[in-house]
Each structure stands twice: as C-alpha cells, then as structure tokens.
Motif scaffolding. Structure first.
Motif, PDB file in Angstrom:
ATOM      1  N   SER A 230       0.722  -1.312   0.049  1.00  0.00           N
ATOM      2  CA  SER A 230      -0.027  -0.114   0.024  1.00  0.00           C
ATOM      3  C   SER A 230       0.795   1.440  -0.062  1.00  0.00           C
ATOM      4  CB  SER A 230      -0.955  -0.099   1.489  1.00  0.00           C
ATOM      5  OG  SER A 230      -0.020  -0.038   2.422  1.00  0.00           O
ATOM      6  N   PHE A 231       2.122   1.367   0.749  1.00  0.00           N
ATOM      7  CA  PHE A 231       3.084   2.588   0.765  1.00  0.00           C
ATOM      8  C   PHE A 231       3.388   2.795  -0.623  1.00  0.00           C
ATOM      9  CE2 PHE A 231       5.895  -1.011   1.764  1.00  0.00           C
ATOM     10  CZ  PHE A 231       6.987  -0.520   1.068  1.00  0.00           C
ATOM     11  N   ALA A 232       3.479   1.776  -1.632  1.00  0.00           N
ATOM     12  CA  ALA A 232       4.106   2.202  -2.902  1.00  0.00           C
ATOM     13  C   ALA A 232       3.139   2.661  -3.981  1.00  0.00           C
ATOM     14  CB  ALA A 232       4.794   0.786  -3.600  1.00  0.00           C
ATOM     15  N   THR A 233       2.125   3.176  -3.367  1.00  0.00           N
ATOM     16  CA  THR A 233       1.098   3.838  -4.400  1.00  0.00           C
ATOM     17  C   THR A 233       1.801   5.247  -4.859  1.00  0.00           C
ATOM     18  OG1 THR A 233      -0.128   4.768  -2.670  1.00  0.00           O
ATOM     19  CG2 THR A 233      -1.174   2.745  -3.421  1.00  0.00           C
ATOM     20  N   TRP A 234       0.801   5.956  -5.520  1.00  0.00           N
ATOM     21  CA  TRP A 234       1.682   7.156  -6.436  1.00  0.00           C
ATOM     22  C   TRP A 234       2.146   8.249  -5.710  1.00  0.00           C
ATOM     23  CZ3 TRP A 234       1.724   4.880 -11.012  1.00  0.00           C
ATOM     24  CH2 TRP A 234       0.928   3.927 -11.161  1.00  0.00           C
ATOM     25  N   TRP A 235       3.274   8.876  -6.073  1.00  0.00           N
ATOM     26  CA  TRP A 235       3.694  10.133  -5.511  1.00  0.00           C
ATOM     27  C   TRP A 235       4.320  10.798  -6.855  1.00  0.00           C
ATOM     28  CZ3 TRP A 235       6.296   5.354  -4.573  1.00  0.00           C
ATOM     29  CH2 TRP A 235       7.496   5.516  -5.242  1.00  0.00           C
ATOM     30  N   GLN A 236       4.342  12.064  -6.539  1.00  0.00           N
ATOM     31  CA  GLN A 236       4.734  12.787  -7.841  1.00  0.00           C
ATOM     32  C   GLN A 236       6.047  12.932  -7.739  1.00  0.00           C
ATOM     33  OE1 GLN A 236       2.436  13.851 -10.053  1.00  0.00           O
ATOM     34  NE2 GLN A 236       3.709  14.976 -11.370  1.00  0.00           N
ATOM     35  N   GLN A 237       7.000  12.979  -8.692  1.00  0.00           N
ATOM     36  CA  GLN A 237       8.354  12.992  -8.751  1.00  0.00           C
ATOM     37  C   GLN A 237       8.875  13.508 -10.179  1.00  0.00           C
ATOM     38  OE1 GLN A 237      10.687  12.601  -6.912  1.00  0.00           O
ATOM     39  NE2 GLN A 237       9.690  11.596  -5.209  1.00  0.00           N
ATOM     40  N   PRO A 238       9.683  14.648 -10.130  1.00  0.00           N
ATOM     41  CA  PRO A 238      10.184  15.223 -11.074  1.00  0.00           C
ATOM     42  C   PRO A 238      11.691  14.653 -11.373  1.00  0.00           C
ATOM     43  CG  PRO A 238      10.508  16.966  -9.374  1.00  0.00           C
ATOM     44  CD  PRO A 238       9.673  15.736  -9.000  1.00  0.00           C
ATOM     45  N   PHE A 239      12.028  14.465 -12.609  1.00  0.00           N
ATOM     46  CA  PHE A 239      13.260  14.014 -12.957  1.00  0.00           C
ATOM     47  C   PHE A 239      13.941  14.706 -14.330  1.00  0.00           C
ATOM     48  CE2 PHE A 239      10.989  10.217 -10.883  1.00  0.00           C
ATOM     49  CZ  PHE A 239      12.232  10.022 -10.156  1.00  0.00           C
ATOM     50  N   SER A 240      15.464  14.834 -14.295  1.00  0.00           N
ATOM     51  CA  SER A 240      15.922  15.367 -15.607  1.00  0.00           C
ATOM     52  C   SER A 240      17.156  14.558 -15.969  1.00  0.00           C
ATOM     53  CB  SER A 240      16.102  16.712 -15.546  1.00  0.00           C
ATOM     54  OG  SER A 240      17.114  17.112 -14.391  1.00  0.00           O
ATOM     55  N   GLY A 241      17.452  14.515 -16.944  1.00  0.00           N
ATOM     56  CA  GLY A 241      18.997  13.743 -17.297  1.00  0.00           C
ATOM     57  C   GLY A 241      19.250  13.839 -18.555  1.00  0.00           C
ATOM     58  N   ASN A 242      20.655  13.826 -19.048  1.00  0.00           N
ATOM     59  CA  ASN A 242      21.093  14.094 -20.154  1.00  0.00           C
ATOM     60  C   ASN A 242      20.876  12.779 -21.077  1.00  0.00           C
ATOM     61  OD1 ASN A 242      22.046  16.468 -19.618  1.00  0.00           O
ATOM     62  ND2 ASN A 242      23.948  15.695 -18.595  1.00  0.00           N
ATOM     63  N   VAL A 243      20.859  13.006 -22.305  1.00  0.00           N
ATOM     64  CA  VAL A 243      20.618  11.822 -23.427  1.00  0.00           C
ATOM     65  C   VAL A 243      21.588  12.221 -24.545  1.00  0.00           C
ATOM     66  CG1 VAL A 243      18.955  10.507 -24.937  1.00  0.00           C
ATOM     67  CG2 VAL A 243      18.331  11.509 -22.758  1.00  0.00           C
ATOM     68  N   PHE A 244      22.484  11.258 -25.036  1.00  0.00           N
ATOM     69  CA  PHE A 244      23.321  11.531 -25.970  1.00  0.00           C
ATOM     70  C   PHE A 244      22.814  10.700 -27.537  1.00  0.00           C
ATOM     71  CE2 PHE A 244      26.251  11.477 -22.620  1.00  0.00           C
ATOM     72  CZ  PHE A 244      27.179  12.545 -22.937  1.00  0.00           C
TER      73      PHE A 244
END
Length: 225
Positions: A137-151
């Motif tokens: 139950s604790f793995a339900t949704w949470w909002q997360q921003p991510f950013s990363g480089n792509v070659f």
C-alpha cells in the motif's frame, strides 16, 4: 509525401512503463560508439533498460514509443543515457527524432492491453511487457520530477540534450519478454531490476547541442554509428 514535425522542445504527456536493468558492459559495448565511456555502477555492470510510452491528447505529437538504453555513458565529463534503439508509430516522430536529436527512430506497431504492452515490427516481435499492481500500500502514487542527459548522433556529430520528466510513479512487479529475433536481444534485458508505472506523465525533450565528433563503426544490426 512531405513529413513535417514540430520544432524543439517537444512537450509530451501520457503514461509509460519504465524498466531499469543492470546490463553487462560486455553486452552493451557493441551498441555504444567507442568515443563514449561506459559508466560502471557495479563491477562489469552499467545501467540500461527500456521505456514504453503512449503520448496522448495535449502532446505536441500523439504517438507510441519504445526506447532502449544500452548503457549509461560519459563524454567530456558529462554523463547521460545512450539510446541504441528507438521505435515509434508516427512518421513525423521518426523524421524529427532522426533530424533533430540524431536518434535511430524506426516505425513499429504497439498493442496496449490492461496489464501489458507489446511492440512489433511487421512479423518480428521486439518485446512484450507484462506488469501487475503496485507493491504494498505504501508504494502507491507520488509525484516526482526527474531530468537527465541523453546522447544522440546518427552521423558524425555527437549530440547531447536534456530530457525532463514529471510523473506519478508506482513500483510494479512484472516481466519483460524479448525474443531472440528482436534487434536488441543481445543486450539481455529480460531480467528487470526495477519496473515503474508512470501515470500523468509530462515529458520535455530539449534542444540538442553538438558536443563532439563521432567516428563510424558497425553495430550488431549492421547500422553505422
């Protein structure tokens, strides 16, 4: 027919399944240009995986996408993902991906079902992902921003761009099936380390910059880097 695509950056929204793998560096090396240093997370292992998404209403283009990351790489002090294979079902996306970011986009067919998604190129099955509900139950949704480089880089120029993602994330159980006829079977991605279900996804594919020059080599699919 003239294929048109929107200018960068591309703003996309929808949902996705992100699968992370610890990949043997010896499996990744044939798919990565020699100019790029493969980053080792553990002895003999790098980070790779697959990302299958559907970009829906509100996106700059609506299409499905399969991205295969062969390795986490380093070039001139910058770390990012190397995309060895990428498939979509929109010709404008193919053209934009190749001409803007230097990504080897190809056409494929996508079938989404309740708890699975499969990707094919005509008679060839590329992969199928099956997944279940979130863990506990604790793995339900949470909002997360991510950013990363792509070659990227299909020709002699090596490109780098930033990908920014914001999504509600859930950890799910599941499996990834990659038949031997798949173009990326040699990466051996069939044992996921982590599977994420991404809902209410917002993705920005940024403006690429030329960061270097790529020499040509042949990869296992016979395509020149």
């Amino acid at each position: 027919m003239t294929v048109k695509y929107p200018p960068v950056p591309w703003y996309l929204q929808g949902r996705a399944i992100q699968i992370l793998n610890l990949v043997n560096i010896e499996n990744s090396r044939p798919f990565v240009p020699p100019e790029l240093e493969i980053v080792s997370l553990f002895p003999g292992k790098t980070l790779g995986g697959t990302y299958i998404s559907t970009y829906e209403s509100g996106s700059i283009l609506e299409y499905n996408e399969l991205i295969v990351v062969a390795a986490l790489v380093r070039y001139q002090g910058k770390i990012g993902a190397w995309i060895s294979h990428i498939y979509v079902d929109n010709e404008d996306s193919v053209a934009g991906g190749r001409e803007i970011w230097g990504l080897p986009k190809e056409m494929a067919e996508f079938t989404w079902e309740k708890d699975s998604v499969s990707v094919r190129q005509q008679e060839r099955q590329l992969c199928r992902v099956r997944y279940k509900k979130e863990w506990f139950s604790f793995a339900t949704w949470w909002q997360q921003p991510f950013s990363g480089n792509v070659f990227g880089g299909l020709e002699s120029e090596l490109l780098l761009f930033k990908s920014e993602l914001k999504s509600q994330l859930g950890i799910v159980s599941g499996n990834l099936e990659i038949p031997q006829e798949s173009s990326f079977a040699r990466l051996n991605l069939g044992q996921p380390w982590l599977i994420l279900n991404c809902q209410n996804l917002e993705l920005v594919a940024g403006i690429p910059k030329v960061v270097g020059t790529k020499f040509f080599q042949e990869n296992p699919r016979g395509v020149s880097f």
